[in-house]
Design a protein around this motif. Sequence first.
Motif, short mmCIF file in Angstrom:
data_model
loop_
_atom_site.label_atom_id
_atom_site.label_comp_id
_atom_site.label_asym_id
_atom_site.label_seq_id
_atom_site.Cartn_x
_atom_site.Cartn_y
_atom_site.Cartn_z
N GLY B 354 59.16 35.79 76.44
CA GLY B 354 60.50 36.31 76.68
C GLY B 354 61.53 35.20 76.49
N ASP B 355 62.79 35.53 76.75
CA ASP B 355 63.86 34.56 76.51
C ASP B 355 63.99 33.59 77.68
OD1 ASP B 355 64.37 35.76 74.16
OD2 ASP B 355 66.02 37.00 74.89
N ARG B 356 64.11 32.33 77.33
CA ARG B 356 64.37 31.31 78.35
C ARG B 356 65.87 31.16 78.47
NH1 ARG B 356 59.44 30.42 76.47
NH2 ARG B 356 57.94 29.52 77.93
N ASN B 359 67.80 27.57 79.40
CA ASN B 359 67.66 26.32 78.64
C ASN B 359 68.96 25.53 78.58
OD1 ASN B 359 64.98 26.67 78.13
ND2 ASN B 359 65.21 27.30 75.99
N THR B 360 70.03 26.23 78.27
CA THR B 360 71.31 25.52 78.14
C THR B 360 71.79 25.02 79.50
OG1 THR B 360 71.78 27.04 76.34
CG2 THR B 360 73.58 25.65 77.06
#
Lengths: 70, 776
Positions: B354-356, B359-360
């Motif tokens: 899935g999407d992390r 991160n930013t």
Amino acid sequence: MSQMKISPETVDWECATCGRALELSKVHVAYLESRFTVELLRCPDCGLVYIPEELANGKMAEVERILEDK
Amino acid sequence: MDQKELREIENRCIQEEPAWCMAECPLHVDVRLFLKKMAEGKWDAARKVLDKTMPFPGILGRICDHPCEKKCKRGEVDAPVAISELERACVTFTASLKKVMLLPDRGKRVAVIGSGLSSLTAAWDLIRKGYGVAIFEPGSYLGGSLWNLPHDLLPKQIIGDETALLQNTGVRINLKAAITPERFEEMYADFDAVYIGQDNEIACDFGLAQTPSGRIRTDDVTRAASRKGVFAGGIPEDGSTRPSPVLNAAQGRWAATSADRYIQNVSMTAARPHEGPMKTRLYTDITGIPPLPRTPVSDPEEGYDKEAAIGEAGRCLQCECMECVKACPYLEHYKSYPKSYARQIYNNLSIVKGDRKANTLINSCSLCRLCETVCPESFSMADLCHNARQEMVRVGKMPPSAHEFALLDMAFSNSDKCALARHAPGESGSAWLFFPGCQLSGSAPGHVTQSYSYLREKLGNRVGLMLGCCGAPAHWGGDAKRADAVTAQLKAQWTKMGHPRPVLACSSCMEMFRKFLPEADPVSLWEIMAREGLPETALNARAGASAVAVIDPCTARHDTGVQESVRHILRETGFSVAELDHSREMTECCGFGGLMANANPDMAREVIRRRAGQSPLDYVAYCAVCRDHLATTGKRTAHLLDYIWPDEAGPDPAERKNPGYSLRHENRARLREKLLSELWGEKTEETDACEKIVLHISDEVRDRLEDRRILTGDIQKVLFHVQNGGAHFKNPKTGHWLAVHRPLNVTFWVEYAPSGQGFEIYNAYCHRMIIVEEGK
């Protein structure tokens, strides 16, 4: 990635080696573990692919970012 | 990070701690939210807050003895918010909207003796939990002594209305019930639990253990009496004879919780630390809050009218901490606070597929540690983010684009082109070792040369020189392997040179040296200068000069020795030194720290813009990166060394431009060449053929390249590639050429035309995605 489309009529670049005008063609692009097929302009002889600035800084950068967060 | 570590980290952030009013309320009514809704004039929403926690709000909202008010933070400024009067106004002007929800019948029954507020609350809570409840009231109406209160305070109608709620939910009500020891035994036999309300005196010996004052002895938390299944409440606290309505209600509630647990045969004591008045760890800064007198009640008997109530509720400070968020644009940007960020980061690390999404968030922290300095509990976003980065790198999930540019920059600084380690000319050993750092070398190489000769003059000639990067970028990026490799190399050099004492011109280097080479006992160039005296050039430079504001780098936050030395040097140089609000321990990062500028350039720009606006005075920085970042905003900022060797700095040091990434590279390489040639009489190797390619680049294009992190070296590589047969395009209309090349992990496109001996560069752009060639 389907939005990584370009309109060929606005492109004046031609292949410097072969002297051929560029033509739309299916091209594979890849980043990290992902691979896509997109239509891009390329030299019909040597196959050199052209990536316009708007694509590199726009949709492509966006997709890179998404893939990096996968 | 595992769940336990997450909890420990989360627990350090006190933003979600209850406000003082709520903590002190035995029922923990969310007073802060109630007052917020009241101040907004949202009456029904305010009522909903009361209904959620308060039993019989129509009654308690009028007669509560409001222990909350004595803890109100506003009271430390002037007078506490009139919470009690506001609750009264709310229940006067609104009707309950609450829908009573009953859990399914459990087939168990509880007897409730008496019908004061504690008994009513116990009955109310138990019926909703699905118990059959029967009230036994010796009097001829429900409510007991509530009927004795003045009508203005608690209209009789309200008592009737509120207690009717119980009847509607199916509580069996036995009025004029004879409460005798025999009757009690019958109840004990017939019911699964018994509650005895002592709000009003009941003349009956229940045969239970008693307090010296003749009340039923109960456990403070569970309200359990000496006999199993019997609970009691409505008892004034020790030493108090006045009944407390809110405490009575709370005791009824706690007893109901216990009776429920007792009947279900689960622990009556587990997980109940938050019942009753409690301590809160919340911190709210009240400095600078202007006093605002308490709004007088509109009518002593009627209380507040609507308008006055809204005004009074507006006095609530809406207590919260947010100290770090107020101090840090990064923490502010993500619209929450560290406790929630910790959870987001934990989730990010736990994702399998899935999407992390964080991160930013993780990569944007400057690791400047201002948060932990202002936090009453020393919560460290720096540690949280840094650990997360290390984990991401370890499992191969660090986005390549986040830090690669900085890591390549580090590698370049430590390459043979820039790095150097020598004893002083003519010396075979070193007592000292000047390590100016890669950023000063890149920004102002002349200052490095000058500082090095100054040090040899002041400290004797046995001062060695080491050019290179300390490894901070790899460390910040969480790349422990790369960071360790750099520091190991550094340590090996230092050992080989005979353990000279390092003299450092950069606070980030200092942080790294202290961490990885503490035995070297590094000292700052500024402390040496303050101690050994300044060169003549500094003293002549700015006699009678004006005031300047000092920019302390975030890595010198706790380095008071360095901070003092810098101020001393400035005063010696003729400046008067002004302090920014955010200086010394409270200083802010310039946006470079922690590689923020790499991972999140927009945020770094916002951070430095904010910093630039903090004083109209010229700034003086003693970190080359702070200096150059501030210069990009147009803020007049000089480096401290600009005033020590003014000849190196141009006519107005505060106007010096940021050299940019490409020139930094060149400066480092040239510095090495120059020093080798001038001090050691050595000629450096031929430059690579591709570096000889001459480029003509307008300022506009140069700025664009800087933004896109494209180095002139990258462009030279692309053109060199074309010269050696690399494919390219031509545009017959413009006569321009377009070349493409991918030297490493980035594909560069360069639009150019031959011009004189070299090339005019019109544009360049890049991407990381790869064109897969046919057949591959």
